[in-house]
Write a protein that holds these residues in place. Structure first.
Motif, PDB file in Angstrom:
ATOM      1  N   PRO A 278      86.198 -24.765 -89.704  1.00 45.73           N
ATOM      2  CA  PRO A 278      85.900 -25.493 -90.955  1.00 45.73           C
ATOM      3  C   PRO A 278      84.773 -26.509 -90.753  1.00 45.73           C
ATOM      4  N   GLN A 279      84.262 -27.000 -91.840  1.00 47.20           N
ATOM      5  CA  GLN A 279      83.216 -28.015 -91.775  1.00 47.20           C
ATOM      6  C   GLN A 279      83.832 -29.386 -91.499  1.00 47.20           C
ATOM      7  N   PRO A 280      83.311 -30.123 -90.520  1.00 43.07           N
ATOM      8  CA  PRO A 280      83.833 -31.479 -90.257  1.00 43.07           C
ATOM      9  C   PRO A 280      83.325 -32.471 -91.299  1.00 43.07           C
ATOM     10  N   ILE A 281      84.016 -33.594 -91.383  1.00 44.74           N
ATOM     11  CA  ILE A 281      83.566 -34.645 -92.303  1.00 44.74           C
ATOM     12  C   ILE A 281      82.612 -35.612 -91.611  1.00 44.74           C
ATOM     13  N   SER A 282      82.642 -35.632 -90.264  1.00 41.96           N
ATOM     14  CA  SER A 282      81.670 -36.429 -89.513  1.00 41.96           C
ATOM     15  C   SER A 282      81.559 -35.876 -88.100  1.00 41.96           C
ATOM     16  N   ILE A 283      80.403 -36.146 -87.461  1.00 43.49           N
ATOM     17  CA  ILE A 283      80.112 -35.644 -86.116  1.00 43.49           C
ATOM     18  C   ILE A 283      79.479 -36.770 -85.304  1.00 43.49           C
ATOM     19  N   LYS A 284      79.895 -36.867 -84.063  1.00 44.56           N
ATOM     20  CA  LYS A 284      79.333 -37.874 -83.163  1.00 44.56           C
ATOM     21  C   LYS A 284      78.884 -37.184 -81.879  1.00 44.56           C
ATOM     22  N   CYS A 285      77.684 -37.522 -81.421  1.00 45.72           N
ATOM     23  CA  CYS A 285      77.159 -36.942 -80.180  1.00 45.72           C
ATOM     24  C   CYS A 285      76.976 -38.047 -79.141  1.00 45.72           C
ATOM     25  N   HIS A 286      77.391 -37.758 -77.910  1.00 44.25           N
ATOM     26  CA  HIS A 286      77.271 -38.746 -76.826  1.00 44.25           C
ATOM     27  C   HIS A 286      76.633 -38.088 -75.608  1.00 44.25           C
ATOM     28  N   LYS A 287      75.747 -38.815 -74.965  1.00 45.75           N
ATOM     29  CA  LYS A 287      75.106 -38.326 -73.739  1.00 45.75           C
ATOM     30  C   LYS A 287      75.739 -39.008 -72.529  1.00 45.75           C
ATOM     31  N   TRP A 288      76.351 -38.199 -71.650  1.00 43.24           N
ATOM     32  CA  TRP A 288      76.890 -38.729 -70.396  1.00 43.24           C
ATOM     33  C   TRP A 288      75.843 -38.514 -69.303  1.00 43.24           C
ATOM     34  N   ARG A 289      75.021 -39.517 -69.090  1.00 38.03           N
ATOM     35  CA  ARG A 289      74.015 -39.414 -68.019  1.00 38.03           C
ATOM     36  C   ARG A 289      74.703 -39.349 -66.657  1.00 38.03           C
ATOM     37  N   TYR A 290      75.798 -40.092 -66.526  1.00 40.95           N
ATOM     38  CA  TYR A 290      76.582 -40.079 -65.288  1.00 40.95           C
ATOM     39  C   TYR A 290      77.970 -39.551 -65.632  1.00 40.95           C
ATOM     40  N   SER A 291      78.122 -38.244 -65.580  1.00 44.40           N
ATOM     41  CA  SER A 291      79.367 -37.612 -65.992  1.00 44.40           C
ATOM     42  C   SER A 291      80.367 -37.560 -64.840  1.00 44.40           C
ATOM     43  N   GLN A 292      80.109 -36.732 -63.856  1.00 44.92           N
ATOM     44  CA  GLN A 292      80.972 -36.644 -62.678  1.00 44.92           C
ATOM     45  C   GLN A 292      80.123 -36.726 -61.420  1.00 44.92           C
ATOM     46  N   VAL A 293      80.704 -37.244 -60.349  1.00 51.32           N
ATOM     47  CA  VAL A 293      79.972 -37.392 -59.097  1.00 51.32           C
ATOM     48  C   VAL A 293      79.894 -36.040 -58.390  1.00 51.32           C
ATOM     49  N   LEU A 294      78.674 -35.618 -58.083  1.00 53.79           N
ATOM     50  CA  LEU A 294      78.459 -34.376 -57.333  1.00 53.79           C
ATOM     51  C   LEU A 294      78.386 -34.640 -55.835  1.00 53.79           C
ATOM     52  N   THR A 295      77.690 -35.736 -55.471  1.00 55.97           N
ATOM     53  CA  THR A 295      77.567 -36.136 -54.068  1.00 55.97           C
ATOM     54  C   THR A 295      78.044 -37.572 -53.947  1.00 55.97           C
ATOM     55  N   THR A 296      79.142 -37.793 -53.227  1.00 55.74           N
ATOM     56  CA  THR A 296      79.707 -39.126 -53.100  1.00 55.74           C
ATOM     57  C   THR A 296      79.056 -39.894 -51.950  1.00 55.74           C
ATOM     58  N   VAL A 297      79.361 -41.181 -51.863  1.00 59.44           N
ATOM     59  CA  VAL A 297      78.889 -42.010 -50.755  1.00 59.44           C
ATOM     60  C   VAL A 297      79.606 -41.559 -49.487  1.00 59.44           C
ATOM     61  N   PRO A 298      78.861 -41.150 -48.457  1.00 59.79           N
ATOM     62  CA  PRO A 298      79.526 -40.670 -47.239  1.00 59.79           C
ATOM     63  C   PRO A 298      80.112 -41.816 -46.409  1.00 59.79           C
ATOM     64  N   ASP A 299      81.180 -41.522 -45.714  1.00 64.36           N
ATOM     65  CA  ASP A 299      81.779 -42.460 -44.754  1.00 64.36           C
ATOM     66  C   ASP A 299      82.154 -43.801 -45.366  1.00 64.36           C
ATOM     67  N   CYS A 300      82.633 -43.764 -46.619  1.00 63.85           N
ATOM     68  CA  CYS A 300      83.083 -44.998 -47.261  1.00 63.85           C
ATOM     69  C   CYS A 300      84.537 -44.847 -47.691  1.00 63.85           C
ATOM     70  N   PRO A 301      85.385 -45.802 -47.338  1.00 61.52           N
ATOM     71  CA  PRO A 301      86.818 -45.688 -47.653  1.00 61.52           C
ATOM     72  C   PRO A 301      87.154 -46.186 -49.055  1.00 61.52           C
ATOM     73  N   GLY A 302      86.418 -45.742 -50.066  1.00 58.70           N
ATOM     74  CA  GLY A 302      86.733 -46.142 -51.436  1.00 58.70           C
ATOM     75  C   GLY A 302      85.959 -47.332 -51.947  1.00 58.70           C
ATOM     76  N   HIS A 303      85.254 -48.033 -51.073  1.00 57.02           N
ATOM     77  CA  HIS A 303      84.450 -49.180 -51.508  1.00 57.02           C
ATOM     78  C   HIS A 303      83.332 -49.412 -50.492  1.00 57.02           C
ATOM     79  N   MET A 304      82.405 -50.282 -50.854  1.00 59.75           N
ATOM     80  CA  MET A 304      81.357 -50.714 -49.922  1.00 59.75           C
ATOM     81  C   MET A 304      81.237 -52.232 -50.028  1.00 59.75           C
ATOM     82  N   THR A 305      81.375 -52.917 -48.913  1.00 59.88           N
ATOM     83  CA  THR A 305      81.217 -54.369 -48.884  1.00 59.88           C
ATOM     84  C   THR A 305      79.757 -54.714 -48.660  1.00 59.88           C
ATOM     85  N   VAL A 306      79.159 -55.370 -49.637  1.00 63.20           N
ATOM     86  CA  VAL A 306      77.770 -55.816 -49.509  1.00 63.20           C
ATOM     87  C   VAL A 306      77.728 -57.139 -48.758  1.00 63.20           C
ATOM     88  N   LEU A 307      78.677 -58.033 -49.061  1.00 63.44           N
ATOM     89  CA  LEU A 307      78.770 -59.315 -48.367  1.00 63.44           C
ATOM     90  C   LEU A 307      80.231 -59.756 -48.363  1.00 63.44           C
TER      91      LEU A 307
END
Length: 342
Positions: A278-307
């Motif tokens: 059927p025809q919708p009453i409204s449509i919304k489009c969204h761009k996910w520039r960062y959708s899912q991670v393909l290459t993760t940060v190597p050798d990091c236990p879930g976080h990175m300490t900068v300082l």
């Protein structure tokens, strides 16, 4: 009392805030900033301009837990199930391929309700439409600047936004990163895609039986879902909504185009797949520039300490993997780092 800023009101940020409150209680004053108009990040739920239609999940669609994670993160699943935020998925998902036994869950009130649950539990001060532009060291604290409004000072800062946005920050984040850390972050890669939300009137009828479908015969569309069928929730007289996710190659090909120009291309392909729609009453489009991670940060236990002092740490699915349990792992890792620093 330490004043802690968490940048990003997605799942990692909201759960990190919740865990900090439960562990450190009144020892921390937690503040959460997000540049968007609503909390949720990639677990966002979009509402129709017309209240007669059901909301639509533009990002994450459902949660799958492997047996190992279902056991190790049992406390989180039990909490969310008891609160009614999660419930087992029992609708037809056409084309779903499961490599091993897993437990699938949906959110009857939309994916953003999961994030909002943890934000509510955290007692954090949430501020939306606060776009962080720079982080500067000021002795034993951090000055955080934003696009609009005055800068503020915090004792600790947690960055949970996508890695490219972390690297774009002005100030002292870049100079404080070691050569190895910079290389690790530079190597992170994300998939990109478009999401289309279609909102229908209450009398709309769909001729197909499924609640969601993985599409293999289209170069444009990868996934389609219908609410409230997917969640089997009571629509309360509201019309259904439909979410369409494009394929990754299509997202990459059209990434730099305006989403309003891409919308009719997706719609045309959708009506080829579902000519009786059927025809919708409204449509919304969204761009996910960062959708899912393909290459993760190597050798990091879930976080990175900068300082370590004053604490500045980065986290999110880029430091683990892109799903609910990956964000839980990162939030737990962030908690460990902050507890030792605070």
């Amino acid at each position: 009392m330490s004043r802690v800023l968490i940048v990003g009101a997605g799942l990692t940020g909201s759960l990190c805030a919740c865990l900090l409150r439960r562990e450190l209680q009144s020892k921390v004053h937690i503040v959460v900033w997000d540049k968007s108009r609503g909390a949720g990040g990639r677990m966002s739920t979009s509402r129709s301009p017309d209240p007669s239609s059901h909301p639509a999940d533009l990002g994450a669609q459902y949660i799958s837990a492997t047996p190992a994670y279902a056991q190790s993160h049992q406390s989180f699943y039990s909490e969310l199930l008891a609160a009614g935020v999660l419930k087992p998925l029992d609708c037809i998902i056409e084309g779903l391929k499961q490599k091993d036994i897993s437990y699938n869950y949906v959110t009857p009130l939309g994916m953003s309700s999961l994030v909002k649950h943890f934000l509510s539990e955290s007692g954090a001060d949430l501020f939306l439409e606060r776009h962080v532009t720079g982080v500067y060291r000021r002795g034993a604290s951090w000055e955080v600047k934003r696009k609009v409004g005055e800068s503020e000072t915090f004792d600790a800062v947690v960055l949970t936004m996508p890695v490219p946005q972390i690297l774009q920050l002005e100030g002292d984040v870049g100079p404080l990163l070691s050569v190895q850390q910079k290389q690790q972050l530079d190597g992170v890669a994300y998939s990109s895609r478009f999401a289309l939300a279609l909102f229908f009137p209450p009398d709309a009828v769909f001729s197909f039986p499924w609640g969601a479908r993985y599409v293999s015969e289209s170069d444009c569309i990868r996934y389609i879902a219908v609410d409230p069928r997917k969640c089997r929730s009571d629509p309360a007289g509201r019309g259904p909504s439909m979410v369409v996710h494009t394929s990754v190659p299509f997202g990459v090909e059209h990434l730099e185009e305006d989403k309003e120009e891409v919308k009719p291309v997706i719609l045309q392909e959708l009506y080829k797949l579902l000519p009786d729609l059927p025809q919708p009453i409204s449509i919304k489009c969204h761009k996910w520039r960062y959708s899912q991670v393909l290459t993760t940060v190597p050798d990091c236990p879930g976080h990175m300490t900068v300082l370590n002092q004053p604490p500045l740490v980065c986290g999110g699915d880029a430091f683990t993997h892109s799903n609910f349990d990956g964000c839980v792992e990162s939030a737990l890792s962030l908690l460990g780092a902050l507890k030792s620093s605070l």
